[in-house]
Design a protein around this motif. Structure first.
Motif, mmCIF file in Angstrom:
data_model
loop_
_atom_site.group_PDB
_atom_site.id
_atom_site.type_symbol
_atom_site.label_atom_id
_atom_site.label_comp_id
_atom_site.label_asym_id
_atom_site.label_seq_id
_atom_site.Cartn_x
_atom_site.Cartn_y
_atom_site.Cartn_z
ATOM 1 N N ILE A 181 0.857 -1.179 0.000
ATOM 2 C CA ILE A 181 0.000 0.000 0.000
ATOM 3 C C ILE A 181 0.898 1.235 0.000
ATOM 4 O O ILE A 181 2.073 1.156 0.356
ATOM 5 N N ASP A 194 -1.556 6.530 2.006
ATOM 6 C CA ASP A 194 -2.948 6.129 1.848
ATOM 7 C C ASP A 194 -3.575 5.859 3.215
ATOM 8 O O ASP A 194 -3.377 4.794 3.812
ATOM 9 N N TYR A 254 -5.451 2.571 4.605
ATOM 10 C CA TYR A 254 -4.838 1.294 4.955
ATOM 11 C C TYR A 254 -3.654 1.385 5.904
ATOM 12 O O TYR A 254 -3.092 0.344 6.268
ATOM 13 N N MET A 300 -2.062 5.001 -5.588
ATOM 14 C CA MET A 300 -3.289 4.951 -4.787
ATOM 15 C C MET A 300 -4.548 4.969 -5.649
ATOM 16 O O MET A 300 -5.619 4.560 -5.206
ATOM 17 N N CYS A 347 -4.484 -1.256 -3.162
ATOM 18 C CA CYS A 347 -3.742 -2.387 -2.594
ATOM 19 C C CYS A 347 -3.178 -3.201 -3.752
ATOM 20 O O CYS A 347 -3.919 -3.579 -4.667
#
Length: 263
Positions: A79, A83, A86, A113, A119
């Motif tokens: 990630i 972001d 997460y 992102m 992810c």
């Protein structure tokens, strides 16, 4: 003999080395390819969204991928550190569906992102950007393919020997039947093809001979900066610098197959 002497001298000077890196692999021609021999085409396909269960939690992460078959070699989920959706999951692990392997969730600024869910499944053995993340975060490197791009013994027994096309279809079906497929959508992806073999290449982790280009690029750049080498028109200097400053080590093993017999 003269070629061999040059090779030996370069090897002793540290400019040539043998190592396991990600290369462009032509599974039909059975040879490594330079970046110049890979032709990218826009191919209509799908973007699949899969659920990866978070360990010690009733929740899951959703990753998006255009190549479901490579998830059999996943060793991490990345990630972006910025972001906020997460960041609380950094350091935790997920359970890789089908394979049932525990893999870490980590942060890396490479992650876009805006792509998919933000992810990213990380398969260091089959993607150059994932390979770099694997080195940065000390991930496991798993090669899941044979030289002909069929799946090898590093995947669950059910998939061993399947072609990459068969594996993709079967993996999607299995993930769907087990409730791990959230959705799929039409997606146009750039796919690299072998210029001579006309088949999709594989990013393939393999032991090959490489020329260390960073040391060779320095004097080449300096000669242009000093004005010893001039470009006409001058604006091509920017292109030259961009190329030389971002050059990667050159896989010279391919010359054993096509062209000069080096090394």
């Amino acid at each position: 003999r003269a070629v061999l002497e040059v090779f030996v001298r370069l090897y002793h000077d540290g400019l040539i080395y043998r190592g396991e890196r990600i290369i462009n692999w032509d599974p039909q021609g059975q040879t490594a390819l330079s970046d110049e021999e890979v032709i990218y085409k826009n191919i209509k396909g799908h973007l699949w969204h899969f659920k990866y269960p978070i360990n010690d939690s009733g929740d899951h992460l959703v990753v998006a991928t255009t190549r479901p078959e490579t998830m059999l070699g996943d060793t991490g989920v990345a990630i972006n550190p910025k972001d906020k959706r997460y960041t609380n999951l950094i350091g935790k692990t997920v359970q890789l569906p089908i394979v049932n392997r525990e893999i870490p969730i980590f942060a890396d600024s490479y992650v876009d992102m805006e792509f998919g869910t933000g992810c990213v499944k990380v398969t260091p053995g089959h993607d150059p950007n994932d390979f770099a993340m694997g080195e940065r975060h000390d991930l496991e490197f798993i090669n899941i393919m044979n030289d002909d791009a069929s799946l090898n013994e590093n995947v669950p027994k059910k998939y061993v020997g399947m072609t990459r096309e068969e594996a993709r279809e079967t993996v999607v079906m299995d993930l769907k039947s087990e409730g791990f497929l959230e959705k799929s959508e039409d997606y146009t992806n750039k796919v690299g093809y072998s210029e001579r073999g006309h088949v999709p290449i594989e990013f393939y982790m393999s032991e090959q001979w490489f020329m260390k280009m960073s040391d060779l690029a320095k004097p080449a750049l300096q000669s242009v900066s000093d004005g010893k080498i001039k470009f006409h028109p001058e604006y091509w200097i920017k292109t030259y610098k961009h190329w030389m400053e971002n050059i990667k080590d050159w896989c010279i093993s391919r010359q054993l197959w096509w062209g000069h017999q080096i090394p």
